[in-house]
Design an enzyme around this catalytic site. Structure first.
Site, PDB file in Angstrom:
ATOM      1  CG  ASP A 106      -2.707   1.351   0.196  1.00 38.13           C
ATOM      2  OD1 ASP A 106      -1.474   1.437   0.249  1.00 38.13           O
ATOM      3  OD2 ASP A 106      -3.323   0.318   0.478  1.00 38.13           O
ATOM      4  CG  HIS A 120       0.831  -1.354   0.570  1.00 36.45           C
ATOM      5  ND1 HIS A 120      -0.445  -0.900   0.844  1.00 36.45           N
ATOM      6  CD2 HIS A 120       0.989  -2.500   1.274  1.00 36.45           C
ATOM      7  CE1 HIS A 120      -1.019  -1.739   1.695  1.00 36.45           C
ATOM      8  NE2 HIS A 120      -0.178  -2.718   1.970  1.00 36.45           N
ATOM      9  CB  SER A 128      -1.978  -5.430   2.682  1.00 34.43           C
ATOM     10  OG  SER A 128      -1.818  -4.367   3.563  1.00 34.43           O
TER      11      SER A 128
END
Ligand code: NAG
Ligand code: NAG
Ligand code: NAG
Ligand code: NAG
Ligand code: NAG
Ligand code: NAG
Ligand code: NAG
Ligand code: NAG
Ligand code: NAG
Length: 816
Positions: free
Chosen positions: A159, A234, A599
């Site tokens: 990620d 994220h 996600s």
């Protein structure tokens, strides 16, 4: 002499022009020969018997592979025409090279080269940045929220990195880890904003991969930080959802929203940063997967992926999918995001049966923001904002942005952007100060150039007491998701609601003959939107969540695999953030963010897989996937079939498996499924080899395996679902079950046939010993040529209350 020299210069410049005209790209190349993990062939690595990458044998083999890559490049390509970015050597044998298309052509025919694919980039699977409106909850699930849930499991996150100082990733000195993770060996690559102490025992390893990103774009050192540090947020969000510490208070803008817990709060975190604010490449992602697999993670989390199917191969054989296949072959569970391109059919960006693809749902939590007009009409809206404590009455004058512009001003700005409250300079400060200003959704939002951040800046600069962003009939309803607002405000995404506000405003506002407002008499109050109510119908498949059927090529030819696999919470999820938040200025300074996307669904499934792996260390990834699928539920909290959001905003229809996969995850049942179905590497190869659309050379090229065995029908892959993309006449399929329930159990088999089919199961009933296996024949006849998929299910109902449910998705095309 002079002429000769000039001539030489001309030739040189022509050569340079020619090679400069051709744009370089990054290409991923797979080679013949076994990578380090699979020397001597593919055997599932048993628990505790993982390959030691630091053994002399492994190191020597790795060096041989790297040397062979360099030799091939030297002999196939012109010197100076390329640069090698990585050698893949652990689960893949290959490399990434930056070169021109014409050089790549030379590589393609070269002995030993199996497959060449252009790097088309990798993307985060959040819906859209909350900064830009365009699209529209978190369960603080206590599942496994105890002191040991996930202990001994290492989860790898490919990620944007991690925020190591976040409380979700703190090492709890009062509850030290005692479990043995000797199967894992990572590294801590310290760097900017990531001191070596960041690997604190909760975060057990952190690496970053940047050769692809550095080649594909000019990186910006202030945001594209070359260390495992997460400047985006994220990666931290995803990691905390799967494995964040339990009971971390979520405080945003001084408001306490509750506590955050990962699904498997005692699992250890291994960070593989591969995406950067400026760019993400498949090259860095594949390098990360190759490394994570040899490090010995138990699960790989891919809340990232590619937005398009591959260009020149079938979906199952892209380098990304092949990397997942070999990670799977190394005994690692791979969970990926299904994609955010819903709600149209065949919009999934996850294709292969060897990885689990997560679809996203809502949760039952609603933040009921409201705007109360002085005529007592209350309008529902969206946005987490405070009321005005200590200011007295909370009703304030309502002013429409277009009625509050500087008198006689001329603006260099597009009028619509002015009405969207993007420019403080456009307003008459004395009119808007102390007012609630109505801004109108318009071209700028529609084109994703206007932002909520700019509205909030305008509101702050000019002393608005609030803002209302109303929908515009010219654009229709917009999609808004709850977002903590640092200035009082509310989003009114529905045109019908906006019209009520505007009608009231027009009635109350006195204008002169030129249309200039002389008296603002409308007033309103913005209600506190931060207090959640847990009353929504849930789960509902989120509009953006990508849908099946699964397909094999760019023509979206449907295939015999169910995608997505499983539904998990993925809308408005609270989890850890990185206050730098370089991609989302509206979230800058926050330690937590409320985000939506597949996600966010992916790490929920990952956390549950970790809990299963902890309870059943010997289970293979496909057994874990089977347990998750066969125990999922098709029903929502009102007892009805889970609904799915459709194209029209707010529209709902009953979900099919192509929306929800097998259904909504049911963690407690997944820990004790009764029976499991499993498939291994050779089964996946036999599956590929049985597909008439795929030629054997392509399979050999991508996987190195020959088609020694094929399945009699691709639908015979032993998946916990049955998908037949084209049923001509009759077909008998097989499934094989293993009893993992620990005691003998008798199962009754029944089927609800899809429309247009008749189904017989044989045997109709069986008793199975602990660890015993049982085959089931599924005879399917087409009775009506519907030429579209219809859905049914198979139930195996056990005498000890285990229920195995398998989705049936069948397209009967002919009854002969
Ligand atoms: C962890 O397990 C491995 C293999 O199972 C064993 O060799 C090792 O001694 C154990 N380490 C600890 C600290 O218990
Ligand atoms: C690099 O990023 C910073 C922070 O976003 C920005 O201010 C700066 O303009 C960027 N530099 C370049 C060259 O894009
Ligand atoms: C704006 O222009 C109008 C007509 O040109 C004029 O009557 C008025 O006084 C002007 N207002 C201001 C504040 O300058
Ligand atoms: C918005 O985008 C459209 C095309 O996508 C363009 O025609 C239009 O000019 C843009 N509008 C503004 C205000 O930028
Ligand atoms: C997709 O369809 C086009 C046009 O029908 C056809 O030419 C092409 O071969 C198809 N591609 C694949 C991969 O089936
Ligand atoms: C397939 O056959 C080849 C050649 O006969 C053999 O080397 C290979 O091991 C076989 N592969 C499998 C998966 O059985
Ligand atoms: C079904 O199979 C029959 C016999 O193999 C064949 O003639 C027919 O064209 C097939 N029908 C379809 C719709 O594929
Ligand atoms: C099956 O067909 C019937 C009649 O056409 C229809 O009412 C029903 O909704 C269909 N069921 C499914 C699951 O498609
Ligand atoms: C399917 O068709 C065959 C041949 O007509 C028949 O023997 C069998 O009973 C049918 N099975 C079902 C489930 O209808």
């Amino acid at each position: 002499m002079a002429i000769m020299a000039n001539f030489a210069a001309l030739v040189l410049s022509l050569i340079f022009t020619a090679s400069f005209a051709e744009e370089r790209g990054i290409y991923l190349v797979l080679m013949e020969g076994e990578p380090v993990a699979f020397q001597g062939g593919i055997q599932p690595l048993q628990e505790g018997r993982r390959l030691d990458p630091n053994s002399e044998v492994a190191k020597a083999h790795a060096k041989n592979l790297v040397d062979s890559h360099d030799r091939i490049l030297e002999s196939a390509l012109e010197t100076g025409s390329y640069s090698k970015l990585y050698s893949f050597k652990h689960i893949l044998n290959g490399f990434a090279v930056h070169t021109t298309p014409s050089q790549v052509e030379k590589l393609k025919g070269f002995p030993g080269v199996k497959l060449v694919e252009r790097d088309r980039g990798a993307k985060l699977m959040t819906t859209y940045t909350p900064q830009f409106l365009g699209l529209p909850e978190e369960v603080w699930t206590q599942e496994g929220g105890d002191r040991n849930a996930g202990d001994g499991i290492v989860i790898g996150f490919v990620d944007t990195g991690i925020n190591p100082s976040h409380p979700s990733f703190a090492y709890d000195l009062t509850n030290p880890f005692t479990s043995n993770i000797s199967h894992f060996s990572g590294a801590c690559e310290a760097g900017p904003l990531f001191p070596v102490s960041s690997c604190n025992g909760k975060i057990v390893s952190a690496r970053f991969f940047s050769a692809g990103a550095q080649t594909a774009a000019q990186l910006n050192a202030s945001v594209d930080i070359l260390s495992p540090f997460d400047a985006v947020g994220h990666g931290s969000h995803v990691a905390s959802t799967a494995a964040g510490n339990a009971g971390v208070p979520v405080v945003v803008n001084n408001f306490y929203y509750g506590q955050a817990s990962g699904m498997a709060p005692r699992a250890r975190i291994a960070v593989y940063k591969a995406l950067y604010p400026t760019i993400g490449t498949l090259t860095d992602v594949v390098a990360a997967i190759d490394q994570a697999s040899i490090d010995g993670v138990d699960i790989i989390t891919l809340s990232i992926g590619q937005e398009e199917p591959p260009e020149d191969t079938v979906t199952f054989l892209s380098v990304f999918d092949i990397a997942m296949l070999f990670a799977r072959a190394a005994g690692i569970s791979v969970v990926q995001a299904a994609g955010n391109q819903g709600p149209g059919p065949s919009t999934v960006v996850a294709y292969s049966p060897w990885a689990l693809a997560a679809a996203a749902s809502t949760t039952d939590r609603i933040y009921p923001a409201s705007l109360l007009l002085a005529n007592h009409i209350s309008i529902r809206g969206v946005g987490l904002s405070a009321t005005y404590f200590g200011i007295g009455s909370s009703f304030y004058r309502l002013v429409m942005a277009k009625d509050a512009l500087r008198p006689n001003g001329t603006f260099p700005w597009t009028p619509q952007y002015v009405e969207e409250c993007q420019y403080p300079e456009a307003f008459n400060p004395s009119v808007v100060r102390g007012s609630i200003v109505i801004c109108t959704f318009s071209a700028g939002f529609n084109n994703q150039t206007s932002s909520l951040t700019a509205i909030i800046d305008t509101a702050r600069t000019l002393g608005f007491l609030g803002f209302v962003l109303v929908a515009n009939p010219a654009y229709g309803d917009y999609i808004a998701q709850s977002i903590p607002l640092s200035a009082p405000g509310i989003l009114i995404p529905k045109v019908t609601d906006a019209n009520i506000i505007l009608q009231y405003y027009d009635q109350q506002t006195i204008k002169d003959e030129r249309g200039v407002v002389v008296d603002f008499r409308a007033s309103a109050a913005i209600g506190d939107g931060r207090i959640a109510s847990f009353s929504g119908k849930a789960p509902v498949v989120a509009r953006f969540s990508s849908r099946g059927p699964d397909f094999i090529d760019r023509n979206r030819t449907a295939t015999n695999v169910l995608k997505p696999d499983i539904l998990a919470p993925g809308r408005e999820i609270w989890a850890a953030w990185s206050p730098i938040s370089v991609m989302d200025p509206i979230l800058t300074g926050y330690n937590f963010a409320l985000l939506s996307g597949t996600s966010m669904a992916t790490p929920h499934v990952v956390g549950i897989a970790a809990l299963i792996k902890q309870k059943h260390p010997s289970w293979t990834p496909s057994m874990i996937a089977s347990a998750i699928s066969t125990t999922a539920t098709r029903y929502d909290n009102t007892g009805e079939i889970i609904m799915a959001e459709g194209l029209e905003i707010g529209s709902l229809s009953p979900s099919t498996y192509f929306d929800s996969g097998a259904g909504f995850v049911s963690p407690s049942r997944a820990l004790d499924p009764g029976l499991v179905l499993s498939s291994e590497f050779e089964d996946y190869i036999a599956f590929l080899c049985s597909m008439p659309e795929i030629d054997q050379a392509a399979i050999k090229g991508a996987t190195g395996a020959s088609c020694n065995q094929t399945l009699s029908h691709p639908s015979n892959l032993n998946l916990p679902s049955v998908t037949v993309s084209s049923l001509n006449g009759s077909l008998t399929l097989h499934r094989s079950f293993r009893n993992v329930g620990g005691k003998p159990e008798t199962y009754l088999c029944s089927a609800v046939p899809p429309n247009g089919t008749a189904i017989n199961l044989y045997p109709p009933m069986f008793t199975i010993a602990p660890e015993g296996t049982q085959d089931l024949d599924i005879e399917i006849n087409a009775t009506v040529a519907r030429n579209e998929f219809s859905f049914g299910e198979i139930f195996l109902t056990g005498s000890w209350n285990h229920i195995i449910r398998m989705p049936l998705s069948i397209n009967p095309v002919s009854i002969f």
